[in-house]
Design an enzyme around this catalytic site. Structure first.
Site, PDB file in Angstrom:
ATOM      1  N   GLU A   1     -43.497  52.382 -13.909  1.00 28.76           N
ATOM      2  CA  GLU A   1     -43.027  53.108 -15.099  1.00 28.76           C
ATOM      3  C   GLU A   1     -43.921  52.885 -16.302  1.00 28.76           C
ATOM      4  OE1 GLU A   1     -38.899  53.116 -16.503  1.00 28.76           O
ATOM      5  OE2 GLU A   1     -38.299  52.733 -14.435  1.00 28.76           O
TER       6      GLU A   1
ATOM      7  N   ASP B   1     -38.788  50.983 -12.232  1.00 28.36           N
ATOM      8  CA  ASP B   1     -37.899  49.830 -12.462  1.00 28.36           C
ATOM      9  C   ASP B   1     -36.741  49.796 -11.464  1.00 28.36           C
ATOM     10  OD1 ASP B   1     -39.497  49.028 -14.507  1.00 28.36           O
ATOM     11  OD2 ASP B   1     -38.112  49.520 -16.126  1.00 28.36           O
TER      12      ASP B   1
ATOM     13  N   ASP C   1     -33.551  49.793 -11.143  1.00 31.18           N
ATOM     14  CA  ASP C   1     -32.192  50.059 -11.614  1.00 31.18           C
ATOM     15  C   ASP C   1     -31.888  51.548 -11.435  1.00 31.18           C
ATOM     16  OD1 ASP C   1     -33.660  51.284 -13.610  1.00 31.18           O
ATOM     17  OD2 ASP C   1     -33.134  49.837 -15.173  1.00 31.18           O
TER      18      ASP C   1
ATOM     19  N   GLU D   1     -31.707  54.003 -13.532  1.00 31.82           N
ATOM     20  CA  GLU D   1     -32.632  54.888 -14.247  1.00 31.82           C
ATOM     21  C   GLU D   1     -33.967  54.957 -13.511  1.00 31.82           C
ATOM     22  OE1 GLU D   1     -32.237  57.522 -17.344  1.00 31.82           O
ATOM     23  OE2 GLU D   1     -30.818  55.930 -16.862  1.00 31.82           O
TER      24      GLU D   1
ATOM     25  N   TYR E   1     -36.281  40.657 -13.783  1.00 26.74           N
ATOM     26  CA  TYR E   1     -35.862  41.910 -14.410  1.00 26.74           C
ATOM     27  C   TYR E   1     -34.716  41.666 -15.385  1.00 26.74           C
ATOM     28  CZ  TYR E   1     -35.051  46.900 -14.864  1.00 26.74           C
ATOM     29  OH  TYR E   1     -34.921  48.176 -15.359  1.00 26.74           O
TER      30      TYR E   1
ATOM     31  N   ARG F   1     -32.580  43.783 -16.942  1.00 28.23           N
ATOM     32  CA  ARG F   1     -31.372  44.624 -16.989  1.00 28.23           C
ATOM     33  C   ARG F   1     -30.507  44.274 -15.782  1.00 28.23           C
ATOM     34  NH1 ARG F   1     -35.465  48.155 -18.803  1.00 28.23           N
ATOM     35  NH2 ARG F   1     -35.196  48.697 -20.998  1.00 28.23           N
TER      36      ARG F   1
ATOM     37  N   HIS G   1     -29.828  42.613  -8.764  1.00 30.22           N
ATOM     38  CA  HIS G   1     -30.869  41.728  -9.290  1.00 30.22           C
ATOM     39  C   HIS G   1     -30.297  40.363  -9.610  1.00 30.22           C
ATOM     40  CE1 HIS G   1     -32.906  45.504  -9.583  1.00 30.22           C
ATOM     41  NE2 HIS G   1     -32.045  45.947 -10.482  1.00 30.22           N
TER      42      HIS G   1
END
Length: 695
Positions: free
Chosen positions: A8, A81, A83, A85, A299, A301, A345
């Site tokens: 990203e 990433d 997640d 998104e 990570y 988030r 995660h």
């Protein structure tokens, strides 16, 4: 031909390429590449809410380069990433690049380290379409609510406003708290404290109740308090009970997204957006002398408290070597992740515990160092032995009354040797007490009746608001910072001594939304919808049906609101000042503009007189033209000082001018943080030498 890995963020490229080596090209999508169009709703309501995605115009060059690289690559691996998104970005990239969704072309890096990158590259998988559906559902829901209600606010209140599925629910919390505060009726009560002395040491004891152990009802007024003081005149204070014990204080668990934001606010005074920006840098990789580009944390988030056994073993080894075995718990400590949390995660932790904050400080900016140190210390402390405290509770009789004193002493520091969690409320009645034994007669130094008043609930600070959102399941921890920023940017709330206070505009917008869309922005409804989005992500719910159920209810409320307010506008109350407009005689009112609050004549447009808020004026005049200097707030919320004659005079500085000029370059000397004086000319030799010293 080499394999193409798409991440990203461009700042990840160097770190990932370092671990992949030859045979791989690494490029970045620079975030999303497709989205709903800005010019229209972009959702086909009548066709199962089908999103009408377009390639983002500002990503035209990025998409072109990615297509060219993909066409010349042996294989394309999507490493966005890890997640919801990121999964959606990979799905959009697959569509743009013509990749087969049945192929295992998705890889994830939980940490940008050799171990993390190797694990990701060796375990490719298909794009998780359930996660993609969850992201699409959120995007479509937010677009429907925002695209319908924001123009509604423009027509009914004023232009430039916005409403959002989560944003408005958060505003409602702040407004409801303010209404509680406004409606609160304070009540008087009194307490009586005895200052006593034993073993040459003074301590305080509070009146608890009567000699028989019955707790005293609240003392409502001064007369009742003075009667008790009078009853105790000449009384002997005797130790009638001592209860000793031991308590173990457990360390706080490692960080998750929400707790990291809360603690960074408490201890570093960083807002949520700043914290997440720095954490992203630490995750993506920082150039460390002797190590090169290195991802320093996992990570950021996440709402899972799970940590890998490998990381646990490394931390245990570090604690043993640094502090000794007595600082290790008798059995490994595991933290329970709350129900409903996503466990994809680990908790936020350092990727290598032996990279201590001080050992890599030279490669970090000051804010990176501060946040890394916070994360590192929290993680190590979470796996250390408990803090052991000796507790003592003392009963003291005097006449017909009973006083109590509580205290503790630290027997073994344990994890507190390294780190202690910050608190939103630092009040505590515990104190260190002198040695006492039953029957001891204590010396009275003073007996004081103290007047108090019950207090309303406190306004939310950023940490307490973040905690409330997490506890109530409103939004996702990764979005808390941006939500809080939006309601501040829209002037719905303002900061007052680090607390959020609704503005008149905030009250007006919230009341309007409550009148016509109350259920949609209820805490329970918002949280329930969040759970449904999570269930879409696990394949338990269909995203189209979930949106259809929401839309039917929302659309009926929307039509009723439009019908009820046809041709009407909501007037936002203004705050009138005591300052009279010298041009027309009206009392000026508070307004908010680009640089914060100012006073304006209510007679606009006939009278266009404006002036700064009295509190914003600075005694020191503008050093450039001599006009009054004003304290202002930038769009990003940063304080600066600008000339009141702007735009005729463009003087602006981050500190207050002292009236002096720099002997080296002739620039203006300003006073900054902690009254430190320096030249405002960034190219001044004095500034350059300071920067070298800091490095």
């Amino acid at each position: 031909m080499s394999k193409l890995v798409i991440v990203e963020s461009p700042s990840k490229i160097k770190s990932v390429k370092k671990y992949l080596g030859s045979g791989y090209d690494v490029m970045a999508s620079v975030g999303h590449v497709r989205d709903l169009p800005k010019s229209k709703l972009g959702v086909d309501i009548d066709n199962n809410f089908k999103p009408q995605y377009i390639n983002m115009p500002d990503k035209k060059d990025v998409i072109k380069k990615l297509k060219e690289a993909a066409a010349n690559s042996e294989q394309v691996l999507l490493a966005t990433d890890p997640d919801r998104e990121g999964e959606a970005i990979s799905w959009h990239l697959a569509h743009i690049l013509g990749l087969d969704l049945n192929e295992k072309n998705r890889i994830s890096f939980n940490e940008i380290t050799k171990t993390g990158v190797s694990a990701g590259i060796n375990n490719p998988h298909q794009i998780n379409l359930d996660l993609v559906d969850a992201q699409q559902a959120r995007r479509v829901l937010d677009r429907i609510v925002g695209y319908k209600l924001s123009p509604f606010l423009w027509r009914k209140v004023k232009s430039g406003l916005s409403a959002g599925r989560v944003q408005t629910a958060v505003l409602r919390l702040i407004v409801e708290r303010e209404r509680e505060i406004e409606a609160f009726v304070s009540e008087e009560y009194w307490t009586i404290d005895a200052k006593l002395k034993a073993e040459r040491k003074s301590f305080s004891a509070k009146l608890y109740g009567y000699l028989n152990g019955t707790k005293l009802d609240s003392i409502d007024n001064e007369e009742s308090a003075l009667k008790i003081v009078n009853d105790l005149d000449g009384a002997q204070y005797v130790v009638s009970g001592i209860k000793k014990g031991t308590r173990n204080r457990q360390p706080a668990p490692p960080f998750i997204t929400s707790t990291l934001q809360q603690e960074a606010s408490r201890k570093l005074n960083y807002n949520g957006q700043r914290t997440m920006r720095i954490a992203q840098q630490l995750y993506e990789g920082v150039d460390i002398p002797g190590h090169g580009a290195t991802g320093l944390i996992t990570y950021m988030r996440t709402d899972s408290l799970r940590i890998s056994e490998e990381a646990r073993a490394a931390a245990t080894k570090y604690i043993d070597e640094k502090y000794g075995k007595k600082y290790l718990p008798t059995k490994p400590r595991y933290f329970k992740t709350k129900d409903g949390a996503q466990d994809a995660h680990e908790a936020i932790r350092p990727t290598d515990v032996f990279m201590t904050p001080d050992s890599i400080k030279s490669g970090l900016t000051s804010e990176q160092y501060n946040l890394y140190k916070l994360i590192w210390e929290r993680f190590i402390a979470s796996l250390m032995a408990s803090c052991v405290q000796k507790t003592v509770a003392v009963d003291i009789t005097a006449g017909d009354y009973l006083f109590k004193a509580n205290g503790y002493s630290v027997e073994f520091k344990g994890f507190t040797e390294l780190y202690e969690e910050g608190k939103d409320d630092n009040s505590s009645d515990d104190a260190e007490l002198p040695e006492m034994k039953l029957g001891d007669v204590l010396k009275l130094k003073s007996l004081t009746p103290n007047q108090h008043f019950t207090q309303p609930p406190p306004r939310y600070t950023e940490p307490t608001l973040t905690k409330t959102l997490e506890e109530n399941g409103i939004g996702r921890p990764s979005t808390f910072a941006s939500i809080i920023a939006v309601i501040s940017d829209r002037n719905y709330v303002e900061k007052e001594k680090k607390t959020f206070k609704p503005t008149q505009l905030g009250f007006a917008v919230c009341d309007l939304m409550n009148e016509y869309f109350a259920r949609i922005f209820e805490t329970k409804f918002t949280a329930g919808l969040e759970k449904k989005l999570d269930k879409i992500g696990t394949g338990e719910l269909d995203w189209v049906k979930t949106i259809a159920d929401f839309y039917d209810d929302f659309d009926s409320h929307y039509k009723k609101a439009e019908q009820s307010l046809d041709g009407k506008r909501v007037k936002v109350p203004v705050i009138e000042s005591d300052i009279v407009c010298e041009k027309c005689g009206r009392k000026m009112v508070e307004k908010t503009g680009r640089f914060g609050k100012f006073l304006a004549c209510p007679g606009y447009p006939e009278c266009k007189n404006t002036k700064p808020m009295p509190a914003d004026e600075v005694k020191q005049p503008c050093p450039k033209c001599g006009a009054p200097l004003l304290k202002k707030i930038s769009k990003k919320g940063k304080k600066f000082y600008g000339c009141s004659a702007y735009p005729k005079c463009d003087f602006a500085s981050p500190g207050v001018p002292t009236g002096e000029k720099c002997s080296e370059c002739g620039g203006y000397i300003i006073s900054g943080i902690r009254n430190r004086k320096y030249c405002m000319n960034a190219d001044c030799p004095t500034r350059q030498s300071t920067k070298k010293k800091e490095k």
